[in-house]
Scaffold this motif. Structure first.
Motif, PDB file in Angstrom:
ATOM      1  N   VAL A 271       0.841  -1.194   0.000  1.00  0.00           N
ATOM      2  CA  VAL A 271       0.000   0.000   0.000  1.00  0.00           C
ATOM      3  C   VAL A 271       0.876   1.243   0.000  1.00  0.00           C
ATOM      4  CG1 VAL A 271      -1.711   1.311   1.325  1.00  0.00           C
ATOM      5  CG2 VAL A 271      -1.876  -1.184   1.183  1.00  0.00           C
ATOM      6  N   ASN A 272       0.495   2.231  -0.794  1.00  0.00           N
ATOM      7  CA  ASN A 272       1.175   3.523  -0.806  1.00  0.00           C
ATOM      8  C   ASN A 272       0.818   4.255   0.492  1.00  0.00           C
ATOM      9  OD1 ASN A 272       1.940   6.237  -1.197  1.00  0.00           O
ATOM     10  ND2 ASN A 272       1.673   6.067  -3.413  1.00  0.00           N
ATOM     11  N   PRO A 273       1.808   4.518   1.366  1.00  0.00           N
ATOM     12  CA  PRO A 273       1.483   5.144   2.663  1.00  0.00           C
ATOM     13  C   PRO A 273       0.929   6.552   2.533  1.00  0.00           C
ATOM     14  CG  PRO A 273       3.851   5.084   2.308  1.00  0.00           C
ATOM     15  CD  PRO A 273       3.233   4.276   1.212  1.00  0.00           C
ATOM     16  N   ASN A 274       1.179   7.207   1.398  1.00  0.00           N
ATOM     17  CA  ASN A 274       0.709   8.577   1.216  1.00  0.00           C
ATOM     18  C   ASN A 274      -0.760   8.643   0.785  1.00  0.00           C
ATOM     19  OD1 ASN A 274       3.297   9.627   1.816  1.00  0.00           O
ATOM     20  ND2 ASN A 274       3.946   9.272  -0.300  1.00  0.00           N
ATOM     21  N   THR A 275      -1.210   7.600   0.070  1.00  0.00           N
ATOM     22  CA  THR A 275      -2.581   7.621  -0.448  1.00  0.00           C
ATOM     23  C   THR A 275      -3.477   6.574   0.195  1.00  0.00           C
ATOM     24  OG1 THR A 275      -2.073   6.077  -2.248  1.00  0.00           O
ATOM     25  CG2 THR A 275      -1.701   8.435  -2.669  1.00  0.00           C
TER      26      THR A 275
ATOM     27  N   PRO B 157      -3.503   0.779  -3.188  1.00  0.00           N
ATOM     28  CA  PRO B 157      -2.473  -0.172  -3.634  1.00  0.00           C
ATOM     29  C   PRO B 157      -1.379   0.514  -4.432  1.00  0.00           C
ATOM     30  CG  PRO B 157      -4.655  -1.091  -3.972  1.00  0.00           C
ATOM     31  CD  PRO B 157      -4.858   0.347  -3.567  1.00  0.00           C
ATOM     32  N   TRP B 158      -0.179   0.020  -4.269  1.00  0.00           N
ATOM     33  CA  TRP B 158       0.996   0.549  -4.961  1.00  0.00           C
ATOM     34  C   TRP B 158       0.865   0.323  -6.465  1.00  0.00           C
ATOM     35  CZ3 TRP B 158       4.815   3.257  -2.585  1.00  0.00           C
ATOM     36  CH2 TRP B 158       5.959   3.539  -3.327  1.00  0.00           C
ATOM     37  N   THR B 159       1.278   1.308  -7.246  1.00  0.00           N
ATOM     38  CA  THR B 159       1.157   1.223  -8.696  1.00  0.00           C
ATOM     39  C   THR B 159       2.515   1.364  -9.363  1.00  0.00           C
ATOM     40  OG1 THR B 159       0.863   3.604  -9.023  1.00  0.00           O
ATOM     41  CG2 THR B 159      -1.122   2.298  -8.547  1.00  0.00           C
ATOM     42  N   SER B 160       2.551   1.084 -10.667  1.00  0.00           N
ATOM     43  CA  SER B 160       3.784   1.249 -11.426  1.00  0.00           C
ATOM     44  C   SER B 160       4.241   2.703 -11.425  1.00  0.00           C
ATOM     45  CB  SER B 160       3.593   0.771 -12.870  1.00  0.00           C
ATOM     46  OG  SER B 160       3.327  -0.611 -12.902  1.00  0.00           O
ATOM     47  N   ASP B 161       3.292   3.631 -11.486  1.00  0.00           N
ATOM     48  CA  ASP B 161       3.657   5.051 -11.443  1.00  0.00           C
ATOM     49  C   ASP B 161       4.323   5.412 -10.127  1.00  0.00           C
ATOM     50  OD1 ASP B 161       2.748   5.556 -13.980  1.00  0.00           O
ATOM     51  OD2 ASP B 161       0.727   6.164 -13.322  1.00  0.00           O
ATOM     52  N   ASN B 162       3.876   4.789  -9.032  1.00  0.00           N
ATOM     53  CA  ASN B 162       4.524   5.041  -7.750  1.00  0.00           C
ATOM     54  C   ASN B 162       5.989   4.626  -7.784  1.00  0.00           C
ATOM     55  OD1 ASN B 162       1.530   3.965  -6.006  1.00  0.00           O
ATOM     56  ND2 ASN B 162       2.111   6.030  -6.629  1.00  0.00           N
ATOM     57  N   SER B 163       6.259   3.485  -8.394  1.00  0.00           N
ATOM     58  CA  SER B 163       7.641   3.006  -8.486  1.00  0.00           C
ATOM     59  C   SER B 163       8.477   3.944  -9.349  1.00  0.00           C
ATOM     60  CB  SER B 163       7.677   1.589  -9.052  1.00  0.00           C
ATOM     61  OG  SER B 163       7.096   0.673  -8.157  1.00  0.00           O
TER      62      SER B 163
END
Length: 232
Positions: free
Chosen positions: A163-167, A170-176
């Motif tokens: 999980v993206n802690p900021n949002t 779920p974590w996405t490719s853009d997050n990476s």
């Protein structure tokens, strides 16, 4: 009098896999064989291989087991058949013969990987000192030292539980990609290098983040298993 060998292929995905019958071949003669050796046949010219193909046909994701057992039966006319079991291959503790297959990556064909096999890429730091220094720094800077020692990189697919802690999503490719590139912008053009051309206009180049399908090693959704008989 002779020896019959049997290669028993075990597959756990009976409803989502297509398995071909075991086929014996003679590598030396380049012909189909039958897994039988007459008395007096031995050496590399008498070698045979057994082949079978397992194709995953499911959807979503699934981990399947591949195992096999080799048996031999010696036909002795005076006392009847005598059997010998050479055991199976594939250890239950690490399931190295347990491919993971899925079709969850959008725009990509179904594929299978061997999750317990960790490929390694060695960078020649004499030829590529900057690249080597960058990879080393990234490994040291990440919380779990991913990519170093026993901490391989992991592919974060669409079904990841990270999980993206900021949002809170779920974590996405853009997050990476944002983790790697940050708020990167195109550098100002130096007039001395001339105008942008069609070839150089793709700036920045496509990012190959650690979780991008572009860098995930994926084979077609089929695994080829092979067994070779011992020579005498």
């Amino acid at each position: 009098m002779g020896v019959n060998m049997y290669w028993d292929l075990g597959v756990s995905c009976t409803t989502t896999c297509d398995k071909t019958a075991v086929r014996w071949e003679s590598p030396y003669a380049g012909t189909i064989d039958d897994g039988f050796w007459n008395a007096g046949e031995y050496g590399p010219n008498a070698a045979q291989t057994a082949n079978s193909t397992v194709k995953w046909t499911g959807t979503g994701k699934e981990r399947i087991d591949l195992s096999w057992k080799v048996r031999a039966e010696v036909a002795v006319s005076d006392i009847g058949p005598v059997s010998a079991d050479f055991g199976s291959s594939g250890k239950a503790d690490n399931r190295e013969l347990a491919p993971r297959c899925d079709n969850i990556v959008g725009g990509s064909s179904p594929g299978c990987v061997l999750p317990y096999f960790n490929p390694q890429y060695t960078v020649d730091t004499n030829l590529y000192p900057a690249a080597g220094a960058y990879y080393w720094w990234m490994q040291q800077a990440m919380v779990h030292n991913n990519g170093a020692g026993d901490e391989p990189l992991h592919y974060l697919g669409p079904d990841t539980t990270v999980v993206n802690p900021n949002t809170g999503k779920p974590w996405t490719s853009d997050n990476s990609r944002n983790k790697v590139c940050g708020n990167w912008t195109k550098p100002p053009l130096d007039a001395s290098v001339g105008p942008w051309t069609a070839m150089s206009s793709r700036w920045p180049p496509p990012t190959r983040a650690a979780d991008s399908p572009a860098v995930s090693t994926r084979s077609p959704a089929a695994t080829n298993a092979r067994s070779s008989s011992p020579t005498r």
